[in-house]
Motif scaffolding. Sequence first.
Motif, mmCIF file in Angstrom:
data_model
loop_
_atom_site.group_PDB
_atom_site.id
_atom_site.type_symbol
_atom_site.label_atom_id
_atom_site.label_comp_id
_atom_site.label_asym_id
_atom_site.label_seq_id
_atom_site.Cartn_x
_atom_site.Cartn_y
_atom_site.Cartn_z
ATOM 1 N N LYS A 124 21.658 18.125 39.568
ATOM 2 C CA LYS A 124 20.252 18.031 39.965
ATOM 3 C C LYS A 124 20.044 18.584 41.374
ATOM 4 C CE LYS A 124 17.487 16.343 36.839
ATOM 5 N NZ LYS A 124 16.275 17.094 36.416
ATOM 6 N N TYR A 126 25.596 14.343 37.162
ATOM 7 C CA TYR A 126 24.135 14.501 37.050
ATOM 8 C C TYR A 126 23.511 14.749 38.422
ATOM 9 C CZ TYR A 126 19.272 13.279 36.032
ATOM 10 O OH TYR A 126 17.893 13.290 35.916
ATOM 11 N N LEU A 127 23.904 13.944 39.407
ATOM 12 C CA LEU A 127 23.330 14.073 40.748
ATOM 13 C C LEU A 127 23.688 15.426 41.383
ATOM 14 C CD1 LEU A 127 23.972 10.473 42.113
ATOM 15 C CD2 LEU A 127 21.762 11.478 41.477
ATOM 16 N N THR A 130 21.384 19.531 33.040
ATOM 17 C CA THR A 130 22.295 18.375 32.962
ATOM 18 C C THR A 130 22.707 18.024 31.532
ATOM 19 O OG1 THR A 130 20.406 16.855 32.893
ATOM 20 C CG2 THR A 130 21.328 17.380 35.077
#
Length: 267
Positions: A32, A28-29, A38
Amino acid sequence: MKFIRSCLKTIFTIIATLFFYGCFAIGYLILKLFRQETGGIRNFCLTLWGKSVCKILSIEVEVVGNIPEPPFFLVSNHLSYVDIIIYFKTLKTTFVSKAEVKNWPVIGFMAKTLEIIFIDRRRKSDVARVNQSVAGQISEYKGVVLFPEGTTSSGESLLPFKPSILEHPAKSLMPVHYAYITYETGPKDIDAIYSVCWWNDEPFGSHFFKFAGNRTTKARIRFGEKTIHKSERKELAAELYKKVKVLHLQNQQHSELKVSNEKSVKS
């Protein structure tokens, strides 16, 4: 032996949960950071988590009917926290959950970051916010599963459906899917009503430990054949209740026939 089995399954479930959540968080990070969608990594991690935990807990999942693909809105009866595992294994989805889960240690934080929708059913004013969240969450990457009974049950009967969170599909005339889920434990295990269904005041930890002691659990999801369209939420709730009730009765007939056949074989 049962105590050891419960301990091992509980430990491995915790490890699997932390591992797949960690994979999701890292993915996810990174996505992003590069401003990428995502939804795909969320579905991938949650599906693998559901499959892995089912394997750990010796849950066999049988699916009857067509599995809906996102975007969708689906209502189901609600028997246990195990429902969440089964539906994450089967569907690309999120859930409308009671607000109390948000405050559970660790699990609450994970649920919030995984886009679970929380509702405080004690506050009528919260309904409008939740309906907006439902509308915003449904996408090409995930649908929404709602448990309109508002609580879990033993599965012996179907509780009335609350129409409040059906505002979005009613107003938008969105086709609503429905399903019925049921559980059955092995011959040497505690009956599913007491070991899988979580409908009394037993603490989560002690109930899960008891459930983990089962040798085998069979989950069956029966999806409805057709979607339901209604422009008024109370009418929609009534029609969905009627359809899920049919699935409930079919399951009861199936169980009674199975018991009858087993008795015939023994005699």
